[in-house]
Write a protein that holds these residues in place. Structure first.
Motif, PDB file in Angstrom:
ATOM      1  N   PHE A  66      14.003 -27.443 -36.816  1.00  0.00           N
ATOM      2  CA  PHE A  66      13.033 -27.080 -35.786  1.00  0.00           C
ATOM      3  C   PHE A  66      12.349 -28.328 -35.273  1.00  0.00           C
ATOM      4  CE2 PHE A  66       8.694 -25.526 -34.538  1.00  0.00           C
ATOM      5  CZ  PHE A  66       9.105 -24.779 -33.440  1.00  0.00           C
ATOM      6  N   ASP A  67      12.336 -28.440 -33.959  1.00  0.00           N
ATOM      7  CA  ASP A  67      11.698 -29.567 -33.293  1.00  0.00           C
ATOM      8  C   ASP A  67      10.616 -29.007 -32.373  1.00  0.00           C
ATOM      9  OD1 ASP A  67      10.930 -31.698 -31.704  1.00  0.00           O
ATOM     10  OD2 ASP A  67      12.942 -32.525 -31.568  1.00  0.00           O
ATOM     11  N   ARG A  68       9.372 -29.149 -32.792  1.00  0.00           N
ATOM     12  CA  ARG A  68       8.267 -28.582 -32.009  1.00  0.00           C
ATOM     13  C   ARG A  68       8.208 -29.187 -30.606  1.00  0.00           C
ATOM     14  NH1 ARG A  68       5.149 -24.161 -31.275  1.00  0.00           N
ATOM     15  NH2 ARG A  68       3.062 -24.685 -30.565  1.00  0.00           N
ATOM     16  N   LYS A  69       8.497 -30.482 -30.503  1.00  0.00           N
ATOM     17  CA  LYS A  69       8.425 -31.135 -29.201  1.00  0.00           C
ATOM     18  C   LYS A  69       9.466 -30.556 -28.244  1.00  0.00           C
ATOM     19  CE  LYS A  69       8.165 -35.674 -27.018  1.00  0.00           C
ATOM     20  NZ  LYS A  69       8.154 -37.137 -27.236  1.00  0.00           N
ATOM     21  N   ALA A  70      10.654 -30.256 -28.782  1.00  0.00           N
ATOM     22  CA  ALA A  70      11.709 -29.680 -27.948  1.00  0.00           C
ATOM     23  C   ALA A  70      11.621 -28.159 -27.864  1.00  0.00           C
ATOM     24  CB  ALA A  70      13.077 -30.079 -28.486  1.00  0.00           C
ATOM     25  N   SER A  71      10.740 -27.553 -28.660  1.00  0.00           N
ATOM     26  CA  SER A  71      10.532 -26.098 -28.686  1.00  0.00           C
ATOM     27  C   SER A  71      11.833 -25.338 -28.918  1.00  0.00           C
ATOM     28  CB  SER A  71       9.876 -25.631 -27.378  1.00  0.00           C
ATOM     29  OG  SER A  71       8.628 -26.245 -27.217  1.00  0.00           O
ATOM     30  N   ALA A  72      12.600 -25.783 -29.906  1.00  0.00           N
ATOM     31  CA  ALA A  72      13.891 -25.144 -30.131  1.00  0.00           C
ATOM     32  C   ALA A  72      14.264 -25.157 -31.601  1.00  0.00           C
ATOM     33  CB  ALA A  72      14.974 -25.835 -29.316  1.00  0.00           C
ATOM     34  N   VAL A  73      14.927 -24.075 -32.022  1.00  0.00           N
ATOM     35  CA  VAL A  73      15.628 -24.020 -33.297  1.00  0.00           C
ATOM     36  C   VAL A  73      17.066 -24.437 -33.031  1.00  0.00           C
ATOM     37  CG1 VAL A  73      16.594 -22.422 -35.000  1.00  0.00           C
ATOM     38  CG2 VAL A  73      14.168 -22.278 -34.380  1.00  0.00           C
ATOM     39  N   THR A  74      17.600 -25.302 -33.890  1.00  0.00           N
ATOM     40  CA  THR A  74      18.970 -25.766 -33.707  1.00  0.00           C
ATOM     41  C   THR A  74      19.797 -25.517 -34.957  1.00  0.00           C
ATOM     42  OG1 THR A  74      18.437 -28.014 -34.449  1.00  0.00           O
ATOM     43  CG2 THR A  74      18.253 -27.560 -32.089  1.00  0.00           C
ATOM     44  N   GLY A  75      21.103 -25.353 -34.745  1.00  0.00           N
ATOM     45  CA  GLY A  75      22.084 -25.277 -35.815  1.00  0.00           C
ATOM     46  C   GLY A  75      23.191 -26.261 -35.503  1.00  0.00           C
ATOM     47  N   THR A  76      23.577 -27.085 -36.481  1.00  0.00           N
ATOM     48  CA  THR A  76      24.484 -28.189 -36.199  1.00  0.00           C
ATOM     49  C   THR A  76      25.452 -28.407 -37.347  1.00  0.00           C
ATOM     50  OG1 THR A  76      22.639 -29.257 -35.026  1.00  0.00           O
ATOM     51  CG2 THR A  76      24.593 -30.596 -35.434  1.00  0.00           C
ATOM     52  N   VAL A  77      26.697 -28.751 -36.993  1.00  0.00           N
ATOM     53  CA  VAL A  77      27.735 -29.102 -37.952  1.00  0.00           C
ATOM     54  C   VAL A  77      27.954 -30.609 -37.900  1.00  0.00           C
ATOM     55  CG1 VAL A  77      30.166 -28.811 -38.557  1.00  0.00           C
ATOM     56  CG2 VAL A  77      28.845 -26.859 -37.693  1.00  0.00           C
ATOM     57  N   HIS A  78      28.031 -31.227 -39.075  1.00  0.00           N
ATOM     58  CA  HIS A  78      28.305 -32.663 -39.159  1.00  0.00           C
ATOM     59  C   HIS A  78      29.537 -32.888 -40.038  1.00  0.00           C
ATOM     60  CE1 HIS A  78      24.348 -33.775 -37.460  1.00  0.00           C
ATOM     61  NE2 HIS A  78      23.881 -32.763 -38.162  1.00  0.00           N
TER      62      HIS A  78
END
Length: 266
Positions: A133-145
């Motif tokens: 969660f990035d409050r500045k971007a106002s988004a929840v993200t899901g990521t594969v590395h």
């Protein structure tokens, strides 16, 4: 989602006040002295209720503005927090991972629910960010590395969750041999498919362990106002399901049957 159902195989309902269950969780402190990745600014404390404790049916991870210079492994950090893992205690190669959580607000905070491969160094064994969660971007993200995503670059998606800081939501990963599917409250927002091209693109046939952490960002998203501390990352439950044969009923954490629609939809 696949039309099979799921049965619970591992869970923590956080129903006993006190420290996190040592049979299920480790304190992860290995980089305190040398400094954490990505320029993070926190010291991860071990066995310290001010930073991680169970109360009122919830695990509470708390980031604080403080300097714990009396600790032998302190690396000069100006903040404290906690990072918990299931490494060596609960490791998974597929299934449905669900974490019900309320996220902390404040620019510069970095709550995460994620996995790391247990059998090889990163990025060879991959990692899966189920929720960041990035409050500045106002988004929840899901990521594969993994190797094919150039490590830190990743392959991900994002979804707006307007009340992520004010309400509990289910952050979910459906992990099959064919794909990784990310969802919030049963609604998918990103898929990563197994292209069948080998380990560099799909190292996810090997075991991973789960991590819960609350970091304080570095130069990329610095803390805008220290008035946000103490900041609380609250987790109501962690549940891991495995898929049952077609036609079987799913079972939730309370032992009740639930339909596929309650998990992750199409």
């Amino acid at each position: 989602m696949p039309k099979g159902s799921f049965e619970l195989v591992w869970a923590d309902e956080f129903d006993r006040d006190g420290a996190p269950d040592p049979a299920k969780w480790n304190w992860d402190i290995f980089a305190n002295k040398t400094g954490w990745h990505n320029g993070e600014r926190q010291y991860y404390a071990a066995d310290r209720p001010e930073n991680a404790r169970i109360e009122n049916g919830r695990l509470v991870i708390t980031a604080r503005k403080e300097v714990l210079s009396d600790r032998a492994d302190h690396g000069g950090q100006g903040y404290s927090s906690a990072r918990l893992t299931t490494q060596g205690k609960a490791e998974f190669t597929s299934g449905l991972i669900e974490v019900r959580a309320k996220l902390p607000c404040g620019e510069g905070l970095w709550p995460a629910i994620w996995t790391l491969g247990a059998t090889a160094p990163w990025p060879d064994s991959g990692s899966i960010d189920i929720m960041e969660f990035d409050r500045k971007a106002s988004a929840v993200t899901g990521t594969v590395h993994n190797i094919s995503t150039s490590g830190t670059a990743g392959n991900g998606g994002r979804v707006d969750v307007a009340d992520a800081c004010g309400a509990f939501h289910d952050y979910q990963l459906l992990w099959t041999s064919r794909e990784l599917r990310f969802a919030v409250d049963g609604k998918p927002y990103h898929r990563y498919a197994n292209a069948g091209t080998g380990m560099a693109q799909w190292p996810f046939d090997k075991a991973h362990y789960l991590i819960l952490s609350l970091a304080v960002r570095g130069a990329d998203r610095e803390v805008a106002d220290d008035a946000i501390f103490p900041a609380r990352f609250e987790i109501e439950h962690v549940r891991i399901y495995k898929q049952r044969p077609r036609g079987s009923a799913a079972v939730d954490g309370a032992g009740q049957q639930v339909g596929d629609a309650a998990m992750i939809g199409e």
